[in-house]
Scaffold this motif. Structure first.
Motif, PDB file in Angstrom:
ATOM      1  N   ILE A 186      -2.623  -4.140 -12.797  1.00 61.02           N
ATOM      2  CA  ILE A 186      -2.789  -2.692 -12.546  1.00 61.02           C
ATOM      3  C   ILE A 186      -4.375  -2.640 -13.014  1.00 61.02           C
ATOM      4  CG2 ILE A 186      -2.870  -0.482 -13.818  1.00 61.02           C
ATOM      5  CD1 ILE A 186      -0.127  -1.268 -14.843  1.00 61.02           C
ATOM      6  N   PRO A 202       4.227  13.440  -4.581  1.00 59.54           N
ATOM      7  CA  PRO A 202       4.159  13.634  -6.572  1.00 59.54           C
ATOM      8  C   PRO A 202       3.907  11.735  -6.490  1.00 59.54           C
ATOM      9  CG  PRO A 202       5.876  14.124  -6.803  1.00 59.54           C
ATOM     10  CD  PRO A 202       5.780  14.701  -5.068  1.00 59.54           C
ATOM     11  N   THR A 203       4.064  11.301  -8.048  1.00 53.72           N
ATOM     12  CA  THR A 203       3.977  10.194  -7.987  1.00 53.72           C
ATOM     13  C   THR A 203       5.322   9.797  -8.322  1.00 53.72           C
ATOM     14  OG1 THR A 203       3.085   9.994  -9.935  1.00 53.72           O
ATOM     15  CG2 THR A 203       1.626   8.908  -8.192  1.00 53.72           C
ATOM     16  N   ILE A 204       5.372  10.906  -9.528  1.00 52.84           N
ATOM     17  CA  ILE A 204       6.956  10.973 -10.208  1.00 52.84           C
ATOM     18  C   ILE A 204       7.739  11.401  -9.545  1.00 52.84           C
ATOM     19  CG2 ILE A 204       8.069  11.510 -12.923  1.00 52.84           C
ATOM     20  CD1 ILE A 204       5.854   9.238 -12.495  1.00 52.84           C
ATOM     21  N   LYS A 257      15.287  -3.475 -12.003  1.00 53.12           N
ATOM     22  CA  LYS A 257      13.979  -3.388 -13.398  1.00 53.12           C
ATOM     23  C   LYS A 257      12.708  -3.043 -12.348  1.00 53.12           C
ATOM     24  CE  LYS A 257      16.014  -5.180 -16.905  1.00 53.12           C
ATOM     25  NZ  LYS A 257      15.655  -6.579 -18.075  1.00 53.12           N
ATOM     26  N   LEU A 304       9.951   1.738 -12.407  1.00 44.18           N
ATOM     27  CA  LEU A 304       9.802   2.238 -13.804  1.00 44.18           C
ATOM     28  C   LEU A 304      10.278   3.018 -14.119  1.00 44.18           C
ATOM     29  CD1 LEU A 304       7.189   1.219 -15.284  1.00 44.18           C
ATOM     30  CD2 LEU A 304       5.988   3.009 -14.175  1.00 44.18           C
ATOM     31  N   ILE A 317      10.939   6.737 -16.807  1.00 43.72           N
ATOM     32  CA  ILE A 317      10.674   7.320 -17.325  1.00 43.72           C
ATOM     33  C   ILE A 317      11.107   8.169 -17.998  1.00 43.72           C
ATOM     34  CG2 ILE A 317       8.884   8.190 -18.570  1.00 43.72           C
ATOM     35  CD1 ILE A 317       7.317   7.286 -15.282  1.00 43.72           C
ATOM     36  N   TYR A 375       8.380   6.660 -11.666  1.00 46.05           N
ATOM     37  CA  TYR A 375       7.630   6.367 -11.024  1.00 46.05           C
ATOM     38  C   TYR A 375       8.363   5.917  -9.679  1.00 46.05           C
ATOM     39  CZ  TYR A 375       2.793   5.814 -10.382  1.00 46.05           C
ATOM     40  OH  TYR A 375       0.922   6.434  -9.950  1.00 46.05           O
ATOM     41  N   GLN A 413      -0.485   7.466  -1.028  1.00 46.07           N
ATOM     42  CA  GLN A 413       0.332   7.567  -2.783  1.00 46.07           C
ATOM     43  C   GLN A 413       0.351   6.434  -3.045  1.00 46.07           C
ATOM     44  OE1 GLN A 413      -0.928   9.621  -4.868  1.00 46.07           O
ATOM     45  NE2 GLN A 413       0.794  11.456  -5.012  1.00 46.07           N
ATOM     46  N   TRP A 414      -0.125   6.426  -4.456  1.00 52.90           N
ATOM     47  CA  TRP A 414      -0.065   5.942  -5.512  1.00 52.90           C
ATOM     48  C   TRP A 414       1.646   5.299  -5.360  1.00 52.90           C
ATOM     49  CZ3 TRP A 414      -3.987   2.039  -6.160  1.00 52.90           C
ATOM     50  CH2 TRP A 414      -4.579   2.709  -5.802  1.00 52.90           C
ATOM     51  N   PHE A 457       4.421   2.677  -7.478  1.00 52.39           N
ATOM     52  CA  PHE A 457       4.643   1.522  -8.709  1.00 52.39           C
ATOM     53  C   PHE A 457       5.369   0.650  -8.570  1.00 52.39           C
ATOM     54  CE2 PHE A 457       4.990  -0.341 -13.200  1.00 52.39           C
ATOM     55  CZ  PHE A 457       4.059  -0.231 -13.209  1.00 52.39           C
ATOM     56  N   ASP A 500       7.802  -2.237 -10.911  1.00 52.09           N
ATOM     57  CA  ASP A 500       7.353  -2.529 -12.345  1.00 52.09           C
ATOM     58  C   ASP A 500       7.569  -4.552 -11.929  1.00 52.09           C
ATOM     59  OD1 ASP A 500       6.513  -4.220 -14.310  1.00 52.09           O
ATOM     60  OD2 ASP A 500       8.504  -2.844 -15.746  1.00 52.09           O
ATOM     61  N   GLU A 501       6.885  -5.072 -10.822  1.00 49.57           N
ATOM     62  CA  GLU A 501       7.136  -7.139 -10.484  1.00 49.57           C
ATOM     63  C   GLU A 501       6.831  -7.660 -11.632  1.00 49.57           C
ATOM     64  OE1 GLU A 501       6.954  -8.779  -8.034  1.00 49.57           O
ATOM     65  OE2 GLU A 501       6.237  -6.583  -6.289  1.00 49.57           O
ATOM     66  N   ARG A 550       1.246  -4.186  -9.487  1.00 44.92           N
ATOM     67  CA  ARG A 550       1.880  -3.320  -9.951  1.00 44.92           C
ATOM     68  C   ARG A 550       2.653  -1.484  -9.647  1.00 44.92           C
ATOM     69  NH1 ARG A 550       4.108  -3.737 -16.104  1.00 44.92           N
ATOM     70  NH2 ARG A 550       2.016  -3.872 -16.379  1.00 44.92           N
ATOM     71  N   GLU A 551       1.009  -1.401  -9.386  1.00 42.94           N
ATOM     72  CA  GLU A 551       0.204   0.217  -9.087  1.00 42.94           C
ATOM     73  C   GLU A 551      -0.160  -0.526  -7.750  1.00 42.94           C
ATOM     74  OE1 GLU A 551      -0.922   2.571 -12.065  1.00 42.94           O
ATOM     75  OE2 GLU A 551      -2.159   4.016 -10.408  1.00 42.94           O
TER      76      GLU A 551
END
Lengths: 437, 437
Positions: free
Chosen positions: B39, B72-74, B91, B94, B96, B106, B136-137, B139, B141-142, B153-154
């Motif tokens: 990140i 959106p990201t989320i 895995k 990410l 949440i 994410y 857009q960003w 994620f 989770d490498e 990751r991001e």
């Protein structure tokens, strides 16, 4: 852009879930759609407005000498433990555990992260002042997200962070942002009034909120009528005395939010006091050593001694501004965009799609407008005239050019100003010339 | 921009954690700093490059008829349960939980979310084709993030999603993106070769990866030498036969990644086969009904029947491209930016800061360059000449203008081309004229 190829899902009905004008109009105008509570997708029309606002905010930050960076959305929790805010922030902070079980979070703001960058890289007073900003998505897990983008959970914010050697320099950096904010909001077509504010979870002693006055504002505000005739400074005076003079002129008249207003102590007579409603669009803070002291952000001073830097932070709610502008500028028929942020400057309506002549005329005018560098949304669909007019009023482009077979026989088109409602018949060349100005 | 006011924390030492050239150089050139594993924060120099790449990607998407949105990201987990990928993704996703205990994530990609937007808004075949993209960003989770922004990751991604009535139309949309990608990578100064690829977790039958050839690439690739002389199409041919012809010309020569290459079946003789290394910078997929069927994304067809739409998705790794360009274009002294993405076009070096005459001359030249619309980074610091030259080579601006007291006596400055190393002494007016071209 031809409407037939665009993605503009407008709604005739008012969505039941929307309580305020901007939320209703953004849904109806096909600008946003909700993904989850307080989380929105920006459809093409909304995305264009968002980018235009972002660009104006950026230009005024650059002009004020701030440097653009881009920090990530996901942060390590460690830095927030260092500053002491990890526990303070409560449930509004979206806490995340990664696959290795490390405590992360979706940044609600970036004081800690920028202070960490600063302390790792800057060593000397010679490198000061510095003001670093970014425009990035933030997340605050509001318990009851509402009012569309006005109180969303994922939102776009411009946040700047200043670093200075002395408190005096720090106030100068604060003043530079204060003036940049006046210019930014004026360019966005907004009347924003700075008001003394509580500093809340950011901290510090010196702080102003910038509130847009709109009948549908979220909170009550009180301000001296002299604000109504004040206008933002044309050029940015970088001399510190000049900056202070501008700030003084904007902070001397009385202005207070509901929480700060007390009729018993208000120095302004009731005839000169305006009671209105406001929407917070910016908030600036000078908080000195609040983060730099616990996080050890120091530089070597001119005498070789170690000096803890003086910091401030400066936020503008970029996505919130889309809603705020609509609250301040709409009527019963829809949105009225200020020219600076309009998704397109002109809407071109072909009212005779069945007529080859009318269509060919519109196609030519569309090309001419584009060739003149004018952003135009061309309604080339087969919808009826009434629906086309209603749709254009709803999405609020500053100008409409309606072309119908009858007008064409007389060689004229109708040019309408969305804000005033004024309509004139013109030959197309004159219409083009008028829009080129 | 004056270097004395900029924030450019360059490093002389090579950071121990960086294993590949782009990671080393981005850290050394003060472009990025790590916030947490995988990140990064983008400092001013890196942010400028990132935005320039983003803008070129955007322009070519727009030119190909794709419409920009911003999701959106989320995301809510529900949509991913509908498509069946919530469990599949493992895995790397990410996951949440928000304050109300709702399952969120994410976004690692947006097939589900865009399909949901589409199915809620689009009803008729008349609204097709549609291609919606955003930048857009994301994620992922490498488990072992490494190589800087190459496997973070991001990361910033451009992802486009096409919707068509028939598979044939869908392939046409795929071809349009294929050609847009050729143009995009060429504008970024890259030689990218499309290779047949596995579709992995995105799915579908038709898919190409675009790989940049660089000695330091992450994987082995095999391709026919004829690729070395091919160049990207100048204009976008929107006719479907024209698009298909371009795609055919780029997919007929042999090209395969390590996983797909088999010496036993490779149709190309060894003299005509080049073995190199590649970096994936884009990946496109046509997957038909993989998401539209389970998620019920349908339109009414021309005959009134309900038709499940045909979809494709098209990704470009925008932040990864910063690293890929550096891998493809650097030397022992530092980065060599292609002009199209260079953070500044020119570096101006004042080698005589103690001389008032030299400084005043540089100040004037700096203003003249800016007035000519040339982006310039002006090293006005008191560092020594050797350090200034080394720093400019490291950050890789295409042109350097060195101004020293000795040259000024003869009325000349030194203009250096970073890529070729060629240096010429010119009078400043000629230098300016040369850069204006």
């Amino acid at each position: 852009m031809r409407l037939s190829r665009y993605f503009l899902p407008t709604l005739k009905e008012t969505p039941a879930e929307a309580q305020i004008a901007s939320h209703r109009l953004m849904l109806r105008a096909g600008m946003i759609r909700q993904g989850a509570a307080g989380i929105y997708s920006w459809l093409p029309l909304g995305q264009r407005v968002l980018k235009k606002i972002e660009q104006i905010v950026r230009e005024e930050q650059d002009r004020a000498g701030a440097l653009e960076v881009l920090m990530p959305t996901i942060q390590s929790a460690e830095l927030w433990m260092e500053s002491g805010r990890y526990d303070d922030y409560g449930k509004e902070m979206l806490r995340i555990e990664d696959r290795h079980g490390r405590a992360m979070l979706y940044g609600p703001t970036n004081e800690e992260m920028i202070t960490d960058i600063f302390r790792r890289e800057v060593r000397s007073y010679r490198d000061l002042p510095k003001n670093l900003y970014h425009i990035q998505w933030k997340f605050r897990d509001e318990i009851r997200p509402r009012f569309g983008v006005m109180r969303g959970r994922e939102f776009l914010m411009k946040d700047a962070y200043s670093f200075d050697l002395t408190a005096e320099d720090g106030v100068n950096s604060y003043n530079a942002m204060f003036v940049a904010y006046l210019r930014t909001f004026a360019r966005l077509g907004l009347k924003a009034i700075p008001m003394q504010a509580d500093t809340g979870p950011i901290g510090g002693d010196l702080s102003h909120e910038f509130l847009v006055i709109a009948d549908t504002g979220e909170s009550e505000v009180y301000f001296e009528e002299s604000f109504t005739t004040m206008s933002a400074p044309e050029a940015l005076d970088t001399d510190s005395a000049g900056l202070q003079a501008i700030v003084d002129s904007w902070t001397t008249p009385y202005a207070a939010t509901e929480e700060k207003y007390d009729p018993a102590t208000c120095p302004v007579s009731s005839e000169k006091l305006i009671k209105g409603r406001g929407i917070e669009v910016g908030h600036i803070f000078f908080f000195g050593e609040k983060y730099s002291a616990p996080m050890n952000a120091t530089v070597q001073g001119p005498d070789g001694d170690t000096v803890t830097v003086q910091m401030g932070s400066y936020g503008i709610g970029v996505s919130r501004l889309v809603g705020a502008i609509i609250e301040a500028s709409h009527d019963d028929n829809g949105i009225i965009w200020p020219e600076s942020v309009a998704p397109f400057r002109v809407g071109l309506l072909n009212l005779g799609t069945k007529s080859e002549e009318c269509t060919s005329f519109c196609d030519t005018l569309y090309n001419d407008l584009q060739a003149a560098g004018i952003e135009v949304l061309y309604d080339d669909t087969s919808a009826g005239a009434g629906a086309k007019f209603a749709n254009m009023d709803l999405i609020g482009l500053p100008w409409q050019i309606a072309v119908g077979p009858r007008g064409l026989q007389n060689g004229v088109v109708e040019l309408k100003n969305r804000a005033t409602g004024e309509k004139v018949e013109l030959n197309p060349l004159d219409a083009l010339a008028k829009l080129k100005v």
